[in-house]
Design a protein around this motif. Structure first.
Motif, short mmCIF file in Angstrom:
data_model
loop_
_atom_site.label_atom_id
_atom_site.label_comp_id
_atom_site.label_asym_id
_atom_site.label_seq_id
_atom_site.Cartn_x
_atom_site.Cartn_y
_atom_site.Cartn_z
N MET A 103 40.51 -48.07 -44.83
CA MET A 103 40.53 -49.51 -45.06
C MET A 103 41.64 -49.85 -46.04
O MET A 103 42.08 -49.00 -46.83
CB MET A 103 39.17 -49.99 -45.56
CG MET A 103 38.56 -49.19 -46.68
SD MET A 103 36.84 -49.69 -47.02
CE MET A 103 36.07 -48.08 -47.22
N THR A 104 42.09 -51.10 -45.98
CA THR A 104 43.19 -51.54 -46.83
C THR A 104 42.87 -52.88 -47.48
O THR A 104 41.99 -53.63 -47.04
CB THR A 104 44.49 -51.68 -46.03
OG1 THR A 104 44.29 -52.62 -44.97
CG2 THR A 104 44.92 -50.34 -45.45
N LEU A 105 43.63 -53.17 -48.52
CA LEU A 105 43.51 -54.44 -49.23
C LEU A 105 44.88 -54.80 -49.77
O LEU A 105 45.55 -53.96 -50.38
CB LEU A 105 42.49 -54.31 -50.37
CG LEU A 105 42.36 -55.51 -51.32
CD1 LEU A 105 41.85 -56.73 -50.58
CD2 LEU A 105 41.45 -55.17 -52.49
N GLU A 106 45.28 -56.03 -49.55
CA GLU A 106 46.55 -56.51 -50.08
C GLU A 106 46.30 -57.60 -51.11
O GLU A 106 45.43 -58.46 -50.92
CB GLU A 106 47.45 -57.04 -48.96
CG GLU A 106 47.94 -55.94 -48.02
CD GLU A 106 48.95 -56.45 -47.01
OE1 GLU A 106 49.16 -57.68 -46.94
OE2 GLU A 106 49.53 -55.62 -46.29
N ARG A 123 49.43 -53.19 -52.51
CA ARG A 123 48.63 -52.86 -51.33
C ARG A 123 47.86 -51.58 -51.62
O ARG A 123 48.43 -50.58 -52.05
CB ARG A 123 49.51 -52.64 -50.09
CG ARG A 123 48.71 -52.35 -48.81
CD ARG A 123 49.67 -52.17 -47.65
NE ARG A 123 48.99 -52.14 -46.37
CZ ARG A 123 48.53 -51.02 -45.79
NH1 ARG A 123 48.67 -49.86 -46.39
NH2 ARG A 123 47.93 -51.07 -44.61
N ALA A 124 46.55 -51.63 -51.42
CA ALA A 124 45.70 -50.47 -51.65
C ALA A 124 45.19 -49.93 -50.32
O ALA A 124 44.98 -50.68 -49.36
CB ALA A 124 44.52 -50.82 -52.54
N SER A 125 44.99 -48.63 -50.28
CA SER A 125 44.41 -47.96 -49.12
C SER A 125 43.30 -47.04 -49.60
O SER A 125 43.47 -46.35 -50.62
CB SER A 125 45.47 -47.15 -48.37
OG SER A 125 44.89 -46.39 -47.31
N GLN A 126 42.18 -47.05 -48.90
CA GLN A 126 41.07 -46.17 -49.24
C GLN A 126 40.55 -45.51 -47.95
O GLN A 126 40.19 -46.20 -47.00
CB GLN A 126 39.93 -46.94 -49.90
CG GLN A 126 38.77 -46.04 -50.31
CD GLN A 126 37.59 -46.80 -50.91
OE1 GLN A 126 36.74 -46.21 -51.58
NE2 GLN A 126 37.49 -48.10 -50.65
N THR A 127 40.56 -44.18 -47.96
CA THR A 127 40.02 -43.42 -46.83
C THR A 127 38.78 -42.68 -47.28
O THR A 127 38.81 -41.95 -48.27
CB THR A 127 41.06 -42.42 -46.29
OG1 THR A 127 42.23 -43.13 -45.87
CG2 THR A 127 40.49 -41.64 -45.11
#
Length: 295
Positions: A103-106, A123-127
């Motif tokens: 998932m991502t978040l900007e 921009r963040a990414s979380q797996t």
């Protein structure tokens, strides 16, 4: 809600609720404390991401390279800003399988130069991934702007607490906080709680402190199982939160100490963990959780 499975492991996630993990179980038993059904408070979840900083920023203010920043604060934690913005916003699912979600978040700052809030785009990414060996969470943040951005990361897992739970964790020191819960001096772990030889949580004092120079591994025994959490090199700090009488305790891998943005200049980056990300640069944190039966 998204359900993940792999071997003896089960997890549920709520990307729309701050990118949070709602539960983590091994062989039908809780590893993380489970989120109450219908809970809407992110602080009742099992684990959530901390981005673009972790823990407290005193009075929600700091200065970076001559720029004064004023952050929004939540009434329940005022006057300090806490844990960044990622845990307060919905994340977007980019890919999903039976055992893995990315998932991502900007984040884009408000156009008003005088507005409160983080003034740099990111921009963040979380797996979140399960395997036969356990859970892996990979969290990253990328500087999307054209100026240098201070940054930090963390993960906030709530481990299920048994009556006989004990924690083993080796660290070089612990930050002693003032009455406002802001670090003021570094001390030996024995001044708060020394977990290096395994300490039963029932015998520990109230703890909400950042430990520095830890080995990157925390071992949690209790209820007939052993849980091992590991974090990679950027997380040279871990925040231990162990309230008395609670059904959980937290061991949070973080890349900087609380209020690193306002620490004395003598701390330096090597002491407080503050990272200056160049445009396009990324900071990444990995956390793993495994389990085994233990007498």
């Amino acid at each position: 809600m998204i359900a993940l499975t792999a071997g003896d492991w089960r997890a549920t996630l709520a990307p729309e609720q701050g990118g949070a993990v709602l539960s983590l179980d091994w062989r039908g038993r809780p590893v993380f404390r489970s989120t109450p059904e219908g809970a809407t408070d992110i602080l009742e979840t099992a684990c959530f991401p901390l981005v673009p900083y972790a823990n407290r920023i005193a009075d929600g203010r700091f200065v970076f390279e001559g720029r004064e920043v004023r952050l929004q604060t939540l009434e329940r934690f005022a006057p300090h800003a806490l844990h960044g913005d990622g845990w307060l916003l919905p994340w977007t699912v980019e890919s999903q399988t039976t055992n893995r979600v990315e998932m991502t978040l900007e984040w884009f700052p408000k156009a008003d130069a005088d507005a409160q809030g983080w003034p740099w785009p990111w921009r963040a990414s979380q797996t979140v991934e399960l395997s036969d060996q356990g859970l892996t969470i990979t969290l990253s943040v990328t500087n999307f702007g054209d100026a240098v951005m201070p940054a930090g990361l963390g993960l906030h897992p709530y481990f299920h607490r048994h009556a006989d739970s004990r924690l083993t964790l080796s660290a070089e020191g612990v930050w002693i906080t003032d009455v406002r819960e802001i670090p003021e001096r570094l001390a030996p772990p024995t001044e708060i709680a020394d977990w290096s030889n395994s300490l039963t949580l029932a015998d520990a004092p109230f703890v909400d402190h950042a430990y520095v120079g830890w080995t990157g591994e925390a071992v949690m025994d209790g209820g007939g199982q052993r849980i091992i959490m590991t974090a990679d090199a950027p997380a040279r700090w871990t925040q231990v939160y162990a309230p008395k009488g609670a059904d959980f305790f937290c061991v949070e891998p973080v890349t900087h100490c609380p209020d690193a943005f306002n620490g004395p200049s003598s701390w330096g980056n090597s002491a407080n963990g503050l990272i200056a990300l160049q445009p396009g640069e990324k900071l990444t944190l990995h956390m793993t959780v495994s389990a085994s039966a233990h007498a």
